[in-house]
Scaffold this motif. Structure first.
Motif, PDB file in Angstrom:
ATOM      1  N   LEU A 150      42.428  68.770  54.334  1.00  0.00           N
ATOM      2  CA  LEU A 150      41.315  67.831  54.247  1.00  0.00           C
ATOM      3  C   LEU A 150      41.510  66.880  53.070  1.00  0.00           C
ATOM      4  O   LEU A 150      41.265  65.682  53.188  1.00  0.00           O
ATOM      5  N   ASP A 151      41.977  67.390  51.954  1.00  0.00           N
ATOM      6  CA  ASP A 151      42.234  66.554  50.783  1.00  0.00           C
ATOM      7  C   ASP A 151      43.305  65.513  51.090  1.00  0.00           C
ATOM      8  O   ASP A 151      43.143  64.327  50.792  1.00  0.00           O
ATOM      9  N   ARG A 152      44.384  65.939  51.716  1.00  0.00           N
ATOM     10  CA  ARG A 152      45.477  65.010  52.034  1.00  0.00           C
ATOM     11  C   ARG A 152      45.075  64.023  53.130  1.00  0.00           C
ATOM     12  O   ARG A 152      45.462  62.855  53.096  1.00  0.00           O
ATOM     13  N   LEU A 153      44.296  64.482  54.090  1.00  0.00           N
ATOM     14  CA  LEU A 153      43.794  63.585  55.132  1.00  0.00           C
ATOM     15  C   LEU A 153      42.902  62.517  54.512  1.00  0.00           C
ATOM     16  O   LEU A 153      43.008  61.333  54.851  1.00  0.00           O
ATOM     17  N   GLY A 154      42.019  62.923  53.606  1.00  0.00           N
ATOM     18  CA  GLY A 154      41.147  61.968  52.932  1.00  0.00           C
ATOM     19  C   GLY A 154      41.948  60.914  52.184  1.00  0.00           C
ATOM     20  O   GLY A 154      41.621  59.719  52.228  1.00  0.00           O
ATOM     21  N   TRP A 155      42.999  61.345  51.506  1.00  0.00           N
ATOM     22  CA  TRP A 155      43.846  60.394  50.799  1.00  0.00           C
ATOM     23  C   TRP A 155      44.456  59.395  51.777  1.00  0.00           C
ATOM     24  O   TRP A 155      44.456  58.190  51.529  1.00  0.00           O
ATOM     25  N   SER A 156      44.961  59.891  52.905  1.00  0.00           N
ATOM     26  CA  SER A 156      45.600  59.013  53.893  1.00  0.00           C
ATOM     27  C   SER A 156      44.606  58.017  54.482  1.00  0.00           C
ATOM     28  O   SER A 156      44.925  56.831  54.651  1.00  0.00           O
ATOM     29  N   LEU A 157      43.405  58.490  54.793  1.00  0.00           N
ATOM     30  CA  LEU A 157      42.387  57.597  55.348  1.00  0.00           C
ATOM     31  C   LEU A 157      41.985  56.532  54.332  1.00  0.00           C
ATOM     32  O   LEU A 157      41.856  55.345  54.674  1.00  0.00           O
ATOM     33  N   ARG A 158      41.765  56.922  53.080  1.00  0.00           N
ATOM     34  CA  ARG A 158      41.392  55.955  52.037  1.00  0.00           C
ATOM     35  C   ARG A 158      42.513  54.943  51.802  1.00  0.00           C
ATOM     36  O   ARG A 158      42.270  53.744  51.648  1.00  0.00           O
ATOM     37  N   HIS A 159      43.751  55.430  51.802  1.00  0.00           N
ATOM     38  CA  HIS A 159      44.895  54.544  51.587  1.00  0.00           C
ATOM     39  C   HIS A 159      45.019  53.529  52.726  1.00  0.00           C
ATOM     40  O   HIS A 159      45.223  52.332  52.483  1.00  0.00           O
ATOM     41  N   ALA A 160      44.905  53.998  53.958  1.00  0.00           N
ATOM     42  CA  ALA A 160      44.996  53.100  55.103  1.00  0.00           C
ATOM     43  C   ALA A 160      43.861  52.072  55.077  1.00  0.00           C
ATOM     44  O   ALA A 160      44.085  50.876  55.307  1.00  0.00           O
ATOM     45  N   TYR A 161      42.653  52.516  54.770  1.00  0.00           N
ATOM     46  CA  TYR A 161      41.499  51.621  54.739  1.00  0.00           C
ATOM     47  C   TYR A 161      41.660  50.555  53.657  1.00  0.00           C
ATOM     48  O   TYR A 161      41.331  49.389  53.870  1.00  0.00           O
ATOM     49  N   ALA A 162      42.178  50.936  52.517  1.00  0.00           N
ATOM     50  CA  ALA A 162      42.314  50.011  51.390  1.00  0.00           C
ATOM     51  C   ALA A 162      43.500  49.071  51.525  1.00  0.00           C
ATOM     52  O   ALA A 162      43.477  47.972  50.966  1.00  0.00           O
ATOM     53  N   ASN A 163      44.529  49.461  52.276  1.00  0.00           N
ATOM     54  CA  ASN A 163      45.777  48.702  52.264  1.00  0.00           C
ATOM     55  C   ASN A 163      46.207  48.095  53.593  1.00  0.00           C
ATOM     56  O   ASN A 163      47.152  47.305  53.613  1.00  0.00           O
ATOM     57  N   VAL A 164      45.566  48.477  54.698  1.00  0.00           N
ATOM     58  CA  VAL A 164      46.004  47.988  56.006  1.00  0.00           C
ATOM     59  C   VAL A 164      44.825  47.314  56.708  1.00  0.00           C
ATOM     60  O   VAL A 164      43.886  47.998  57.141  1.00  0.00           O
ATOM     61  N   PRO A 165      44.858  45.993  56.803  1.00  0.00           N
ATOM     62  CA  PRO A 165      43.732  45.279  57.424  1.00  0.00           C
ATOM     63  C   PRO A 165      43.379  45.781  58.830  1.00  0.00           C
ATOM     64  O   PRO A 165      42.207  45.851  59.189  1.00  0.00           O
ATOM     65  N   HIS A 166      44.400  46.140  59.613  1.00  0.00           N
ATOM     66  CA  HIS A 166      44.141  46.650  60.965  1.00  0.00           C
ATOM     67  C   HIS A 166      43.261  47.901  60.919  1.00  0.00           C
ATOM     68  O   HIS A 166      42.312  48.031  61.690  1.00  0.00           O
ATOM     69  N   TYR A 167      43.578  48.840  60.047  1.00  0.00           N
ATOM     70  CA  TYR A 167      42.801  50.072  59.968  1.00  0.00           C
ATOM     71  C   TYR A 167      41.411  49.828  59.403  1.00  0.00           C
ATOM     72  O   TYR A 167      40.437  50.423  59.844  1.00  0.00           O
ATOM     73  N   ARG A 168      41.294  48.935  58.421  1.00  0.00           N
ATOM     74  CA  ARG A 168      39.967  48.608  57.889  1.00  0.00           C
ATOM     75  C   ARG A 168      39.083  48.065  59.012  1.00  0.00           C
ATOM     76  O   ARG A 168      37.946  48.504  59.184  1.00  0.00           O
ATOM     77  N   ALA A 169      39.610  47.130  59.802  1.00  0.00           N
ATOM     78  CA  ALA A 169      38.843  46.549  60.895  1.00  0.00           C
ATOM     79  C   ALA A 169      38.520  47.597  61.963  1.00  0.00           C
ATOM     80  O   ALA A 169      37.398  47.642  62.483  1.00  0.00           O
ATOM     81  N   ALA A 170      39.487  48.443  62.288  1.00  0.00           N
ATOM     82  CA  ALA A 170      39.265  49.472  63.307  1.00  0.00           C
ATOM     83  C   ALA A 170      38.235  50.494  62.841  1.00  0.00           C
ATOM     84  O   ALA A 170      37.361  50.906  63.617  1.00  0.00           O
ATOM     85  N   ASP A 197      35.291  57.987  53.506  1.00  0.00           N
ATOM     86  CA  ASP A 197      34.473  58.998  52.837  1.00  0.00           C
ATOM     87  C   ASP A 197      33.598  59.795  53.809  1.00  0.00           C
ATOM     88  O   ASP A 197      32.984  60.780  53.414  1.00  0.00           O
ATOM     89  N   ASP A 198      33.533  59.373  55.073  1.00  0.00           N
ATOM     90  CA  ASP A 198      32.748  60.094  56.083  1.00  0.00           C
ATOM     91  C   ASP A 198      33.459  61.355  56.568  1.00  0.00           C
ATOM     92  O   ASP A 198      32.849  62.185  57.239  1.00  0.00           O
ATOM     93  N   CYS A 199      34.717  61.496  56.264  1.00  0.00           N
ATOM     94  CA  CYS A 199      35.495  62.649  56.728  1.00  0.00           C
ATOM     95  C   CYS A 199      35.266  63.823  55.775  1.00  0.00           C
ATOM     96  O   CYS A 199      35.878  63.915  54.723  1.00  0.00           O
ATOM     97  N   LYS A 200      34.362  64.710  56.170  1.00  0.00           N
ATOM     98  CA  LYS A 200      34.006  65.870  55.338  1.00  0.00           C
ATOM     99  C   LYS A 200      34.587  67.174  55.885  1.00  0.00           C
ATOM    100  O   LYS A 200      34.563  68.194  55.230  1.00  0.00           O
ATOM    101  N   ASP A 201      35.088  67.127  57.112  1.00  0.00           N
ATOM    102  CA  ASP A 201      35.622  68.302  57.792  1.00  0.00           C
ATOM    103  C   ASP A 201      36.770  67.836  58.682  1.00  0.00           C
ATOM    104  O   ASP A 201      36.761  66.691  59.140  1.00  0.00           O
ATOM    105  N   LEU A 202      37.724  68.695  58.938  1.00  0.00           N
ATOM    106  CA  LEU A 202      38.857  68.297  59.785  1.00  0.00           C
ATOM    107  C   LEU A 202      38.402  67.857  61.172  1.00  0.00           C
ATOM    108  O   LEU A 202      39.016  66.987  61.785  1.00  0.00           O
TER     109      LEU A 202
END
Length: 76
Positions: free
Chosen positions: A27-47, A56-61
């Motif tokens: 969950l910790d590593r998934l959160g990092w990946s989601l935050r990184h994608a959201y902050a750095n990839v316009p496609h993922y931010r828009a999606a 930050d909505d990801c509280k459980d796998l």
């Protein structure tokens, strides 16, 4: 030859982790990946925004099911 019967002999700490510890690490590593994608990839931010989710909505796998997947058309 290592003694395979000895508990914890040559194992890394992660190899001795409980299921709860592994889920917490995932969950910790998934959160990092989601935050990184959201902050750095316009496609993922828009999606994510279109799907109404934020990293930050990801509280459980199981919450991963709420996030949009990348399709072959997205990659073209």
């Amino acid at each position: 030859m290592p003694d395979l019967a000895s508990p914890g002999g040559d194992l890394e700490p992660i190899e001795r982790a409980s299921a709860d510890e592994l889920r917490a690490l995932q969950l910790d590593r998934l959160g990092w990946s989601l935050r990184h994608a959201y902050a750095n990839v316009p496609h993922y931010r828009a999606a994510f925004d279109a799907a109404g989710v934020h990293p930050d909505d990801c509280k459980d796998l199981a919450d991963l099911a709420r996030y949009p997947l990348t399709s072959k058309a997205d990659l073209r």
